[in-house]
Motif scaffolding. Structure first.
Motif, PDB file in Angstrom:
ATOM      1  N   GLY A 157       0.773  -1.085   0.270  1.00  0.00           N
ATOM      2  CA  GLY A 157       0.109  -0.073  -0.252  1.00  0.00           C
ATOM      3  C   GLY A 157       0.912   1.170  -0.027  1.00  0.00           C
ATOM      4  N   SER A 158       1.856   1.324   1.036  1.00  0.00           N
ATOM      5  CA  SER A 158       2.662   2.623   0.717  1.00  0.00           C
ATOM      6  C   SER A 158       3.487   2.668  -0.506  1.00  0.00           C
ATOM      7  N   TRP A 159       4.135   1.594  -0.886  1.00  0.00           N
ATOM      8  CA  TRP A 159       4.737   1.676  -2.228  1.00  0.00           C
ATOM      9  C   TRP A 159       3.979   1.915  -3.329  1.00  0.00           C
ATOM     10  N   ASP A 160       2.536   1.480  -3.512  1.00  0.00           N
ATOM     11  CA  ASP A 160       1.675   1.671  -4.439  1.00  0.00           C
ATOM     12  C   ASP A 160       1.449   3.474  -4.282  1.00  0.00           C
ATOM     13  N   VAL A 161       1.244   3.957  -3.475  1.00  0.00           N
ATOM     14  CA  VAL A 161       0.876   5.383  -2.967  1.00  0.00           C
ATOM     15  C   VAL A 161       1.912   6.049  -3.622  1.00  0.00           C
ATOM     16  N   ARG A 162       3.148   5.648  -3.399  1.00  0.00           N
ATOM     17  CA  ARG A 162       4.465   6.474  -3.937  1.00  0.00           C
ATOM     18  C   ARG A 162       4.580   6.570  -5.536  1.00  0.00           C
ATOM     19  N   LEU A 163       4.252   5.083  -6.022  1.00  0.00           N
ATOM     20  CA  LEU A 163       4.163   5.023  -7.264  1.00  0.00           C
ATOM     21  C   LEU A 163       2.998   5.851  -7.967  1.00  0.00           C
ATOM     22  N   SER A 212      -7.635   8.382   0.357  1.00  0.00           N
ATOM     23  CA  SER A 212      -8.195   7.122   0.341  1.00  0.00           C
ATOM     24  C   SER A 212      -9.559   6.894   0.082  1.00  0.00           C
ATOM     25  N   GLU A 213     -10.452   8.006   0.481  1.00  0.00           N
ATOM     26  CA  GLU A 213     -11.942   7.810   0.383  1.00  0.00           C
ATOM     27  C   GLU A 213     -12.022   8.121  -0.984  1.00  0.00           C
ATOM     28  N   VAL A 214     -11.566   9.168  -1.952  1.00  0.00           N
ATOM     29  CA  VAL A 214     -11.451   9.266  -3.211  1.00  0.00           C
ATOM     30  C   VAL A 214     -11.039   8.383  -4.118  1.00  0.00           C
ATOM     31  N   ALA A 225      -7.969   3.066 -10.937  1.00  0.00           N
ATOM     32  CA  ALA A 225      -8.060   4.379 -10.949  1.00  0.00           C
ATOM     33  C   ALA A 225      -6.849   4.715 -10.289  1.00  0.00           C
ATOM     34  N   LEU A 226      -6.238   5.999 -10.560  1.00  0.00           N
ATOM     35  CA  LEU A 226      -5.219   6.552  -9.835  1.00  0.00           C
ATOM     36  C   LEU A 226      -5.712   8.108  -9.385  1.00  0.00           C
ATOM     37  N   VAL A 227      -5.376   8.440  -8.365  1.00  0.00           N
ATOM     38  CA  VAL A 227      -5.685   9.746  -7.696  1.00  0.00           C
ATOM     39  C   VAL A 227      -4.516  10.343  -7.189  1.00  0.00           C
ATOM     40  N   GLY A 228      -4.556  11.823  -7.380  1.00  0.00           N
ATOM     41  CA  GLY A 228      -3.534  12.690  -7.017  1.00  0.00           C
ATOM     42  C   GLY A 228      -3.976  13.993  -6.889  1.00  0.00           C
TER      43      GLY A 228
END
Length: 397
Positions: A157-163, A212-214, A225-228
């Motif tokens: 999860g942490s790695w995916d958020v960074r990617l 996280s909710e988005v 989906a990707l969100v940022g």
């Protein structure tokens, strides 16, 4: 001394039987692995759907499980480390391919095979101890597997958020398709369907509650989906949304009250930079169109984008609306130019062209059929006028 000797003798006898059992287990390890591999293929349908390399790793996991049991039986106080060790050496994608439930099914098969052959594997006087050891080991290794998957999920999860953040930044920078393809391959994008980029100002709710909710809502709206957040803008890359209007409608609550733009559809995530660029230009220029819809498609703001300097929008305006009219005899192009120049007056246009007003009406219908713009409508007339201006400018260069 008389009371301690029998006890010492018994301990030595027990150890001797255990040592003999361990030797038997080591000799039968390869045979157990072959039996386990056959049982896995026969009982676990998901195993047959794996690639050859993945099946090889699963069999290796089973073999390592048997080895771990033997080592653990030699020293029951040692930790059960087989699951973490095997996945440490296995490809990173394997834990995405094989779920915790499937891993437990696999380990259950291993335990069943070992348990069925306890009588042949163990010293005749050590069978009960061996059978009890199998039961204890199966419990311990199940807990170990659950712990490994929990830790992996947290780390992933942490790695995916960074990617994810890296891919979002690459999209906004306008990286090339090849560069984006490399980054998206590392991220593990699942959808093979078309992609849209949605951009708008982030709402206070989104800033306070995090992404996280988005992200969860966006993944429900499409296949992936990707969100940022980038410069106070919320960006959602949505793949596989069957109804983009409905999907974006479900996500509007996470944007601020200003404009929300839907970028053009592209074939893959690697090409999403084009959708992001169009959506970004549209977001910057949407205020120039009074009463702009919310959400609005980037393609509905082509004139504003072109006048603001978006070369892609300019090219699309010319390609979609000017070039088709310039083909053939040129009557439709001349009619369109005169109609917008005379402010949409049929009579003035007919007089300038020396034709009947009904002829102008007929040509306007042909124009609508050709380029999809009803020049009698205010917005369509504006789009047509800007397309004609840029078309003439392009021809004159």
């Amino acid at each position: 001394m008389l009371s301690t000797q029998p006890k010492s003798g018994k301990l030595n006898a027990d150890q001797s039987r255990r040592d003999d059992t361990i030797v038997r287990l080591l000799k039968g390890k390869d045979a157990l692995t072959r039996l386990t591999a056959g049982r896995i293929e026969a009982q676990l349908p998901w195993f047959r759907r794996l690639s050859p390399s993945e099946r090889k790793w699963v069999v290796h996991l089973a073999h390592a499980g048997i080895t771990s049991f033997i080592e653990w039986y030699r020293n029951p106080d040692a930790p059960v480390g087989i699951v973490s060790e095997i996945f440490h050496n296995a490809p990173r994608e394997l834990m995405r391919t094989i779920s915790l439930q499937q891993t437990l099914q696999l380990l259950r098969v291993v335990v069943e095979v070992v348990e069925e052959h306890v009588a042949q594997l163990g010293n005749s006087s050590d069978v009960d101890s061996l059978r009890e050891g199998v039961l204890v080991f199966s419990r311990e290794i199940a807990f170990a597997a659950a712990d490994v998957y929990a830790r992996a999920a947290e780390a992933r999860g942490s790695w995916d958020v960074r990617l994810e953040a890296m891919v979002i930044d690459a999209l906004m920078r306008g990286d090339s398709v090849d560069e984006l393809a490399s980054r998206t391959a590392a991220y593990g994008w699942r959808s093979k369907a078309a992609v849209h980029v949605i951009i708008g100002r982030a709402s206070t709710r989104t800033f306070k509650g995090g992404l996280s909710e988005v992200r969860s809502a966006a993944q429900r709206a499409g296949e992936d989906a990707l969100v940022g957040i980038h410069d106070n803008r919320l960006l959602i890359v949505l793949g596989g949304a069957t109804d983009i209007d409905r999907a974006v409608g479900q996500l509007l609550q996470y944007f601020g009250p200003q404009e929300v733009v839907i970028g053009p559809q592209v074939a893959s995530l690697a090409e999403a930079g084009a959708s992001a660029a169009a959506a970004s230009w549209a977001l910057r220029t949407a205020y120039a169109r009074p009463n702009s819809p919310r959400p609005v498609f980037a393609s509905d703001l082509l004139p504003e984008r072109a006048m603001a300097g978006d070369q892609t929008a300019l090219n699309e305006l010319v390609r979609r609306f000017y070039e088709p009219l310039s083909l053939g005899s040129g009557q439709l192009l001349t009619t369109a130019e005169n109609y917008v120049d005379f402010g949409g007056s049929l009579e003035a246009t007919a007089k300038a062209l020396e034709v009947h007003p009904n002829t102008v009406r007929y040509r306007l219908r042909k124009i609508q059929e050709l380029i999809g713009l009803d020049a009698t409508q205010a917005r369509a007339g504006f789009v047509l006028r800007i397309a004609l201006v840029f078309g003439r400018l392009t021809e004159g260069m």
